[in-house]
Design a protein around this motif. Sequence first.
Motif, PDB file in Angstrom:
ATOM      1  N   PRO A 151       6.196 -16.044  17.773  1.00 54.03           N
ATOM      2  CA  PRO A 151       6.625 -14.944  18.644  1.00 54.03           C
ATOM      3  C   PRO A 151       8.036 -14.441  18.366  1.00 54.03           C
ATOM      4  O   PRO A 151       8.327 -13.259  18.585  1.00 54.03           O
ATOM      5  CB  PRO A 151       6.511 -15.546  20.053  1.00 54.03           C
ATOM      6  N   ASP A 152       8.910 -15.295  17.873  1.00 52.95           N
ATOM      7  CA  ASP A 152      10.291 -14.870  17.611  1.00 52.95           C
ATOM      8  C   ASP A 152      10.422 -13.996  16.369  1.00 52.95           C
ATOM      9  O   ASP A 152      11.464 -13.372  16.168  1.00 52.95           O
ATOM     10  CB  ASP A 152      11.200 -16.088  17.463  1.00 52.95           C
ATOM     11  N   ALA A 153       9.390 -13.980  15.534  1.00 45.72           N
ATOM     12  CA  ALA A 153       9.456 -13.213  14.282  1.00 45.72           C
ATOM     13  C   ALA A 153       8.509 -12.007  14.290  1.00 45.72           C
ATOM     14  O   ALA A 153       8.301 -11.392  13.251  1.00 45.72           O
ATOM     15  CB  ALA A 153       9.127 -14.126  13.106  1.00 45.72           C
ATOM     16  N   ARG A 154       7.973 -11.672  15.439  1.00 46.88           N
ATOM     17  CA  ARG A 154       6.987 -10.592  15.512  1.00 46.88           C
ATOM     18  C   ARG A 154       7.567  -9.236  15.112  1.00 46.88           C
ATOM     19  O   ARG A 154       8.695  -8.886  15.468  1.00 46.88           O
ATOM     20  CB  ARG A 154       6.451 -10.475  16.932  1.00 46.88           C
ATOM     21  N   GLN A 155       6.751  -8.468  14.368  1.00 44.08           N
ATOM     22  CA  GLN A 155       7.109  -7.092  14.025  1.00 44.08           C
ATOM     23  C   GLN A 155       5.906  -6.194  14.294  1.00 44.08           C
ATOM     24  O   GLN A 155       4.757  -6.608  14.140  1.00 44.08           O
ATOM     25  CB  GLN A 155       7.523  -6.985  12.564  1.00 44.08           C
ATOM     26  N   MET A 156       6.203  -4.964  14.677  1.00 44.84           N
ATOM     27  CA  MET A 156       5.162  -3.989  14.968  1.00 44.84           C
ATOM     28  C   MET A 156       5.230  -2.837  13.976  1.00 44.84           C
ATOM     29  O   MET A 156       6.323  -2.386  13.605  1.00 44.84           O
ATOM     30  CB  MET A 156       5.316  -3.449  16.391  1.00 44.84           C
ATOM     31  N   LEU A 157       4.060  -2.375  13.562  1.00 41.96           N
ATOM     32  CA  LEU A 157       3.923  -1.177  12.737  1.00 41.96           C
ATOM     33  C   LEU A 157       3.164  -0.164  13.606  1.00 41.96           C
ATOM     34  O   LEU A 157       2.041  -0.445  14.032  1.00 41.96           O
ATOM     35  CB  LEU A 157       3.157  -1.484  11.454  1.00 41.96           C
ATOM     36  N   ILE A 158       3.774   0.989  13.857  1.00 38.37           N
ATOM     37  CA  ILE A 158       3.272   1.867  14.913  1.00 38.37           C
ATOM     38  C   ILE A 158       2.917   3.247  14.367  1.00 38.37           C
ATOM     39  O   ILE A 158       3.652   3.832  13.567  1.00 38.37           O
ATOM     40  CB  ILE A 158       4.318   2.018  16.033  1.00 38.37           C
ATOM     41  N   GLY A 159       1.767   3.748  14.832  1.00 38.07           N
ATOM     42  CA  GLY A 159       1.336   5.107  14.486  1.00 38.07           C
ATOM     43  C   GLY A 159       0.528   5.710  15.621  1.00 38.07           C
ATOM     44  O   GLY A 159       0.388   5.121  16.696  1.00 38.07           O
ATOM     45  N   HIS A 160      -0.011   6.898  15.370  1.00 37.72           N
ATOM     46  CA  HIS A 160      -0.914   7.530  16.338  1.00 37.72           C
ATOM     47  C   HIS A 160      -1.971   8.313  15.577  1.00 37.72           C
ATOM     48  O   HIS A 160      -1.745   8.788  14.459  1.00 37.72           O
ATOM     49  CB  HIS A 160      -0.149   8.437  17.311  1.00 37.72           C
ATOM     50  N   HIS A 161      -3.147   8.456  16.193  1.00 37.91           N
ATOM     51  CA  HIS A 161      -4.242   9.140  15.506  1.00 37.91           C
ATOM     52  C   HIS A 161      -4.670  10.434  16.190  1.00 37.91           C
ATOM     53  O   HIS A 161      -5.682  11.017  15.814  1.00 37.91           O
ATOM     54  CB  HIS A 161      -5.435   8.201  15.300  1.00 37.91           C
ATOM     55  N   ASP A 162      -3.924  10.889  17.180  1.00 35.57           N
ATOM     56  CA  ASP A 162      -4.185  12.218  17.727  1.00 35.57           C
ATOM     57  C   ASP A 162      -3.313  13.249  17.014  1.00 35.57           C
ATOM     58  O   ASP A 162      -2.291  12.904  16.396  1.00 35.57           O
ATOM     59  CB  ASP A 162      -3.944  12.263  19.233  1.00 35.57           C
TER      60      ASP A 162
END
Length: 396
Positions: free
Chosen positions: A88-99
């Motif tokens: 949990p301390d190393a979590r990273q998010m890659l974020i996008g959207h499809h609309d």
Amino acid sequence: MSDPADRDSDGLVARALAAAQRRHAEMLPLLERWVRQNSFSDAIANVNAMGALLHEGFALDGLSVERIPGEGVGDHLVWRTPAWDRAPDARQMLIGHHDTVFPPGTFEVWEPKGDILRGPGVLDMKGGLVVIRTALAALADVGALTALPLAVVSVGDEEIGSRHSSAFVQGLARGAKAALVFEAGRADDVIITQRKGTGRVTVHATGKAAHAGNHHAEGVNAIWALARFVDRVQRLTDYDAGLTVNVGLIEGGSTANTVPAQASCTIDFRYLSAEAGQVAVHGFEAAAAEIGADTGAGIEVVGGIRRLPLQRTEASLALYRAYAAAARGAGLGDGECPLIGGGSDANTVSAVGVPAIDGLGPRGRGFHTHDEYIEISSLALRVEALVRYLLADAEA
């Protein structure tokens, strides 16, 4: 700074980059399928059809998927690696959207010409989703994906303010180490570290109808009251302070010879800090109260702050520098983008204290217009940058 591959005794980076190169031929056919699927935000069935294509495209070893049903909007998708729960301390998010912003039938082309590819959503932001998918596929090919504590998010309502998705995105993001957002890449590959906050209000003025010839004095003109309100709030704009107020829509009345009982307008406002956003909202409310009392009309302000600013912090600067090193290694530019006026889901996660950078999709121009395009060659470069970043960060 040395190339990450030089520090990798097992040659993992080199093998992952070779795997990405083998995957290059998949990118345009995949992007074509996604772009040809209309996904206008308000066409919920279309957004969900696009989500089904993403579900298929992201079916990779090492990713589990969850669908978050939308309420009045399209569904959202979240993929996680096994390491997301373990580290949990190393979590990273890659974020996008499809609309996208294009209603069905208004802009439906797939037009490659040389290195330029024109089409709805190629830049904003189906091209960015292809970058994420291809990079993760390459990492899966070399057995590196499962060890990375990643979550990939694609929401179905970003173009209408992420009004439904923001709560779950923020819940997922809390405590994460970093978030990378793959909105449209800018000229010279500059990396976005700052965005203004956004807000929107609708203002309803209620007066009293009367015949304009026989009983003019008995009426209360809602349009006149609203016009005074508009003039007042437009003056809240302060360019030096980074606050802009724009009355973009207005309507009212029924006939020219009737004192109008109803009028309304919609206001977009942008600001540099949460405090400045509240100043704007209080300004709207004060104008409504004062002008309502002076004219006899009722003026109601509905709405307020939508996205808090993406602010430049020491942590986000460290993230920028780490990604910039990977971008340089891939042959991309690595500059920092000046302040951006528009908001994104980078603002959403930044609001809960997660360092975020944005603009990591393919290079292009014209988003939200019928001239939207990407430079095809930048797709592979962005994939390489993401692979380099993720593996370098795992070693750090």
